[in-house]
Each structure stands twice: as C-alpha cells, then as structure tokens.
Scaffold this motif. Structure first.
Motif, mmCIF file in Angstrom:
data_model
loop_
_atom_site.group_PDB
_atom_site.id
_atom_site.type_symbol
_atom_site.label_atom_id
_atom_site.label_comp_id
_atom_site.label_asym_id
_atom_site.label_seq_id
_atom_site.Cartn_x
_atom_site.Cartn_y
_atom_site.Cartn_z
ATOM 1 N N ARG A 71 0.808 -1.213 0.000
ATOM 2 C CA ARG A 71 0.000 0.000 0.000
ATOM 3 C C ARG A 71 0.848 1.272 0.000
ATOM 4 O O ARG A 71 0.371 2.353 0.273
ATOM 5 N N ARG A 72 2.099 1.127 -0.320
ATOM 6 C CA ARG A 72 3.025 2.262 -0.346
ATOM 7 C C ARG A 72 2.925 2.972 -1.695
ATOM 8 O O ARG A 72 2.914 2.346 -2.745
ATOM 9 N N HIS A 73 2.848 4.310 -1.663
ATOM 10 C CA HIS A 73 2.710 5.121 -2.877
ATOM 11 C C HIS A 73 3.700 6.278 -2.829
ATOM 12 O O HIS A 73 4.020 6.796 -1.759
ATOM 13 N N GLY A 74 4.145 6.699 -3.994
ATOM 14 C CA GLY A 74 5.096 7.791 -4.096
ATOM 15 C C GLY A 74 4.433 9.157 -4.070
ATOM 16 O O GLY A 74 5.017 10.139 -3.627
ATOM 17 N N SER A 75 3.210 9.241 -4.579
ATOM 18 C CA SER A 75 2.484 10.518 -4.591
ATOM 19 C C SER A 75 0.996 10.227 -4.675
ATOM 20 O O SER A 75 0.576 9.124 -5.026
ATOM 21 N N THR A 76 0.202 11.234 -4.410
ATOM 22 C CA THR A 76 -1.246 11.045 -4.488
ATOM 23 C C THR A 76 -1.707 10.854 -5.921
ATOM 24 O O THR A 76 -2.712 10.196 -6.160
#
Length: 82
Positions: A71-76
């Motif tokens: 569930r890790r994301h770099g940006s919205t």
C-alpha cells in the motif's frame, strides 16, 4: 544495577521477531489502526493475512509489514483508489 550484556553475542535482533505471533491489539498498534478497523478488514478480506485457532486471532509482524508495503505510494497522483 542493570545487566548491560547484550541478549546475543552479535547484538542482532532475535530471529523470530518478525515471525512471532501477536494478538490483534498488538497488530492494530503495529499498523496504527484501531482493533475494530482490523476486525472489519478481516471480515471483508481487505486486511493482512491472519491465523485463527478457535476464537483466537493472531498475526505475524512479517505479514503486517508485507501488507503495508503493498500500500506504499510515491504521490497522491500515482494512487489509484479502486
């Protein structure tokens, strides 16, 4: 006086730390969520993998970490809410 000797000779973390079982309260704390939230996740199939024996529910820290990493994301803008 406190004993200042390390728990093991190379001062490394215990091997079974990530593989040890923890209860749902500790799992909720680990994920910074409420117990009720992870209970709802279990019912819907959204949450991390768990183990159940009778009425007892247990998690492994390794599974919680793996679930969190997915569930890790770099940006919205790169997040795709399905």
């Amino acid at each position: 006086m406190l004993n200042k000797t390390p728990a093991n000779t190379n001062n490394a973390p215990a091997q079974d730390y990530l593989d040890g079982f923890i209860d749902e309260r500790m799992a909720a704390d680990f994920l910074c969520q409420s117990v009720r939230t992870i209970q709802k996740w279990r019912v819907t199939g959204y949450g991390p993998k768990f183990y159940k024996s009778g009425r007892s529910v247990r998690y492994r820290r390794r599974d919680l970490l793996a679930w969190g990493e997915t569930r890790r994301h770099g940006s919205t803008s790169s997040y795709n809410a399905a």
